[in-house]
Design a protein around this motif. Structure first.
Motif, short mmCIF file in Angstrom:
data_model
loop_
_atom_site.label_atom_id
_atom_site.label_comp_id
_atom_site.label_asym_id
_atom_site.label_seq_id
_atom_site.Cartn_x
_atom_site.Cartn_y
_atom_site.Cartn_z
N GLU A 99 -36.54 65.42 -6.59
CA GLU A 99 -37.16 66.69 -6.19
C GLU A 99 -38.48 66.91 -6.92
OE1 GLU A 99 -34.28 69.67 -6.95
OE2 GLU A 99 -32.86 68.97 -5.40
N GLY A 100 -38.50 66.58 -8.22
CA GLY A 100 -39.75 66.71 -8.96
C GLY A 100 -40.84 65.79 -8.43
N GLU A 101 -40.48 64.57 -8.06
CA GLU A 101 -41.46 63.64 -7.48
C GLU A 101 -42.01 64.19 -6.16
OE1 GLU A 101 -42.98 60.99 -8.28
OE2 GLU A 101 -41.97 60.22 -10.06
N ALA A 102 -41.15 64.84 -5.39
CA ALA A 102 -41.62 65.43 -4.13
C ALA A 102 -42.63 66.55 -4.40
CB ALA A 102 -40.43 65.97 -3.33
N HIS A 103 -42.39 67.36 -5.44
CA HIS A 103 -43.35 68.41 -5.79
C HIS A 103 -44.69 67.81 -6.23
CE1 HIS A 103 -40.27 71.23 -5.13
NE2 HIS A 103 -39.68 71.18 -6.32
N LEU A 104 -44.65 66.75 -7.05
CA LEU A 104 -45.89 66.12 -7.50
C LEU A 104 -46.65 65.51 -6.34
CD1 LEU A 104 -44.77 64.32 -10.80
CD2 LEU A 104 -46.06 66.45 -10.58
N GLN A 105 -45.94 64.87 -5.42
CA GLN A 105 -46.61 64.27 -4.27
C GLN A 105 -47.24 65.34 -3.39
OE1 GLN A 105 -46.97 60.94 -3.87
NE2 GLN A 105 -48.35 61.47 -2.20
N ALA A 106 -46.56 66.48 -3.25
CA ALA A 106 -47.13 67.58 -2.47
C ALA A 106 -48.40 68.12 -3.14
CB ALA A 106 -46.10 68.68 -2.29
N MET A 107 -48.39 68.23 -4.47
CA MET A 107 -49.59 68.67 -5.18
C MET A 107 -50.76 67.71 -4.96
SD MET A 107 -48.03 69.93 -8.84
CE MET A 107 -49.68 70.14 -9.50
N GLN A 108 -50.50 66.41 -5.05
CA GLN A 108 -51.57 65.43 -4.87
C GLN A 108 -52.09 65.42 -3.43
OE1 GLN A 108 -49.64 61.88 -6.25
NE2 GLN A 108 -49.85 62.41 -8.41
N ASP A 109 -51.21 65.66 -2.48
CA ASP A 109 -51.66 65.72 -1.08
C ASP A 109 -52.48 66.98 -0.82
OD1 ASP A 109 -50.37 63.33 -0.64
OD2 ASP A 109 -48.56 64.26 0.18
N ASP A 110 -52.09 68.11 -1.39
CA ASP A 110 -52.80 69.36 -1.16
C ASP A 110 -54.18 69.36 -1.82
OD1 ASP A 110 -50.84 70.56 0.42
OD2 ASP A 110 -49.71 71.21 -1.34
N ILE A 111 -54.28 68.79 -3.01
CA ILE A 111 -55.56 68.82 -3.71
C ILE A 111 -56.58 67.93 -3.04
CG2 ILE A 111 -55.34 66.93 -5.34
CD1 ILE A 111 -56.45 70.52 -6.12
N LEU A 112 -56.14 66.99 -2.20
CA LEU A 112 -57.09 66.14 -1.48
C LEU A 112 -57.93 66.95 -0.50
CD1 LEU A 112 -54.90 62.98 -0.69
CD2 LEU A 112 -56.75 63.18 -2.37
N ARG A 113 -57.42 68.09 -0.06
CA ARG A 113 -58.16 68.91 0.90
C ARG A 113 -59.41 69.52 0.30
NH1 ARG A 113 -55.66 73.30 2.52
NH2 ARG A 113 -53.90 73.34 1.09
N ARG B 281 -46.72 73.48 -7.58
CA ARG B 281 -47.00 73.09 -6.19
C ARG B 281 -47.46 74.27 -5.37
NH1 ARG B 281 -42.00 72.53 -2.47
NH2 ARG B 281 -42.36 74.77 -2.75
N ASP B 282 -46.79 75.42 -5.51
CA ASP B 282 -47.20 76.60 -4.75
C ASP B 282 -48.60 77.06 -5.16
OD1 ASP B 282 -44.72 76.49 -3.59
OD2 ASP B 282 -43.83 78.00 -4.90
N ALA B 283 -48.90 77.00 -6.48
CA ALA B 283 -50.24 77.38 -6.93
C ALA B 283 -51.29 76.41 -6.39
CB ALA B 283 -50.27 77.40 -8.46
N THR B 284 -50.96 75.13 -6.28
CA THR B 284 -51.91 74.15 -5.75
C THR B 284 -52.19 74.41 -4.28
OG1 THR B 284 -51.08 72.52 -7.33
CG2 THR B 284 -52.34 71.70 -5.46
N VAL B 285 -51.17 74.76 -3.53
CA VAL B 285 -51.37 75.06 -2.10
C VAL B 285 -52.30 76.26 -1.92
CG1 VAL B 285 -50.22 75.80 0.01
CG2 VAL B 285 -49.18 74.03 -1.43
N LYS B 286 -52.05 77.33 -2.67
CA LYS B 286 -52.88 78.52 -2.53
C LYS B 286 -54.30 78.27 -3.04
CE LYS B 286 -48.93 81.65 -2.94
NZ LYS B 286 -48.28 82.74 -3.71
N PHE B 287 -54.42 77.52 -4.13
CA PHE B 287 -55.76 77.22 -4.64
C PHE B 287 -56.54 76.37 -3.66
CE2 PHE B 287 -58.35 73.97 -6.75
CZ PHE B 287 -59.38 74.78 -7.22
N ALA B 288 -55.90 75.37 -3.07
CA ALA B 288 -56.60 74.51 -2.11
C ALA B 288 -57.07 75.31 -0.90
CB ALA B 288 -55.70 73.35 -1.68
#
Length: 326
Positions: A168-182, A228-235
Motif C-alpha cells: 500500500e505504501g508503494e502504491a502511494h509513492l507511485q501515485a505521488m511520482q505520477d502526479d508530480i509529473l504533471r 499523496r493527497d497533498a501532491t495531487v492538490k499541489f499538482a
C-alpha cells in the motif's frame, strides 16, 4: 514546448540551511534480471514455426501453431520467474516463489520444440529434441529459488501483514511520482524521488524485521496517504497558477516528512542495537554463572620491546615469562 532543466548545481536550485546542496538520490527503477532479455530472443527465434504453419497440412498446421504457442508461453513463464528471482535476490528477507515459473517454462519450451519437430515415425527423435530443449533451458536460465531466505524466527503472519502494508505504501509513492509529473518541473520530480528513496529505506527495514511494523504503521499508511493527497492538490494548483508560495510550502512538507521518516529509521536501528546489547549481556552473565571466565588480558609489551627489531629467534624461542608460566 521546451522545459528548463535545473540540476543540483543550478543557481536557482534549492539549498539547505548551511548553503550546501542536498544530495539527489535516483529513483529506484523496476528490478530486472540480467537474463530477462534472452526470453525475447528465444520467442523471436520461434517465429518460423508460426510462419511455416500456413504451408502445412491441417495436422502440421496444428502442430506448428502449438509449437510456437508452447515456446511463447514457456518464455512468458520464464520471464515472470526471472523477475521473481530478481526480487528474491534483491531482498535480505524473502520467501521462495509460490510457483516455480522457470521450471514450468522449461517444460513448455521442451514440449513446444518436441511438437515442432514431430513427424510420423520420428517420435523418438522429437522426444529427444524436447528433452534437450528443456535441459538447455535449465542450463541457460537456472533453477527457481526453492528455499526461503532469512525467514528463520520470523512470524509468517507478521511477514504477510508487513508485505501488505508495504505494498500500500508503494502504491502511494507511485501515485505521488505520477502526479508530480504533471507539473513538468524536474526539480520537483527529483525532490519527490528523494522522499521516495527515504520511504523505501524504511520499507527495507520493516521487511527485515516485520515485528517493527506496529511502531511504523502510521508512517506507511497515514503519512504516505496524506503526502499523496497533498501532491495531487499541489499538482492541480501548480499546473494552473505556478504559485511559488505553494511550491515552497509543498517542498517544506516533503522535507518535514523526510526528516520524520529518517528519525524513525534511526530509532529502529538504535532499538536493534539495544536488543543486541541486552542479548550479549545475558549471554555473558550465563557464561560467568557456568564458570566460563573471560580470558585474562595479555600484558602490553614495553616500549623497549617495541623498539627492538624482531628476529627469527624471537619467533622460535618462547619468552622467559612464558617459560616460567609453563
Amino acid at each position: 514546448m521546451a522545459r528548463r532543466f535545473q540540476g543540483p548545481f543550478s543557481p536557482s536550485a534549492r539549498q539547505s540551511g548551511d548553503g550546501t546542496m542536498p544530495p539527489l538520490r535516483s529513483q529506484p527503477g523496476q528490478i530486472r534480471h540480467p537474463l530477462e532479455s534472452r526470453t525475447r530472443w528465444v520467442t523471436i527465434m520461434a517465429f518460423p514455426f508460426l510462419i511455416s504453419a500456413f504451408w502445412q497440412d491441417p495436422f502440421g498446421l496444428v502442430m506448428h501453431l502449438c509449437a510456437f504457442g508452447g515456446i511463447a508461453a514457456g518464455m512468458f513463464l520464464t520471464r515472470e520467474g526471472l523477475q521473481a528471482e530478481a526480487a528474491y535476490d534483491a531482498r535480505r528477507v524473502a520467501r521462495r516463489p509460490a510457483i516455480p515459473r522457470k521450471l514450468f517454462g522449461g517444460i513448455l519450451t521442451g514440449l513446444g520444440l518436441a511438437l515442432g519437430s514431430y513427424a510420423p515415425g520420428a517420435e523418438l527423435g522429437a522426444g529427444v529434441i524436447g528433452v534437450a530443449g528443456a535441459v538447455l533451458h535449465w542450463l541457460c536460465f537456472g533453477p527457481d529459488p526453492m528455499r526461503d531466505k532469512g525467514m528463520e524466527g520470523i512470524d509468517s503472519f507478521q511477514q504477510d501483514r508487513a508485505h501488505r502494508i508495504i505494498a500500500e505504501g508503494e502504491a502511494h509513492l507511485q501515485a505521488m511520482q505520477d502526479d508530480i509529473l504533471r507539473t513538468g518541473d524536474r526539480r520537483l520530480e527529483a525532490r519527490v524521488a528523494m522522499f521516495s528513496a527515504t520511504a523505501r529505506d524504511l520499507f527495507a527495514r520493516i521487511e527485515q524485521n516485520p515485528a517493527e511494523i506496529a511502531g511504523a504503521r502510521r508512517y506507511l499508511g497515514v503519512y504516505l496517504q496524506g503526502a499523496r493527497d497533498a501532491t495531487v492538490k499541489f499538482a492541480d494548483l501548480y499546473v494552473q497558477t505556478h504559485d511559488q508560495r505553494a511550491r515552497q510550502d509543498y517542498e517544506t512538507l516533503l522535507a518535514d516528512l523526510e526528516t520524520g521518516f529518517s528519525a524513525r529509521i534511526r530509532r529502529l536501528i538504535e532499538g536493534g542495537k539495544e536488543d543486541l546489547d541486552v542479548e550479549i549481556s545475558v549471554l555473558r552473565d550465563r557464561l560467568s554463572r557456568e564458570g566460563v571466565g573471560q580470558p585474562a588480558p595479555t600484558a602490553a609489551p614495553s616500549p623497549s620491546e617495541l623498539e627492538r627489531p624482531m628476529t627469527l629467534d624471537d619467533l622460535l624461542i618462547p619468552r622467559e615469562g612464558q617459560k616460567q608460566s609453563r
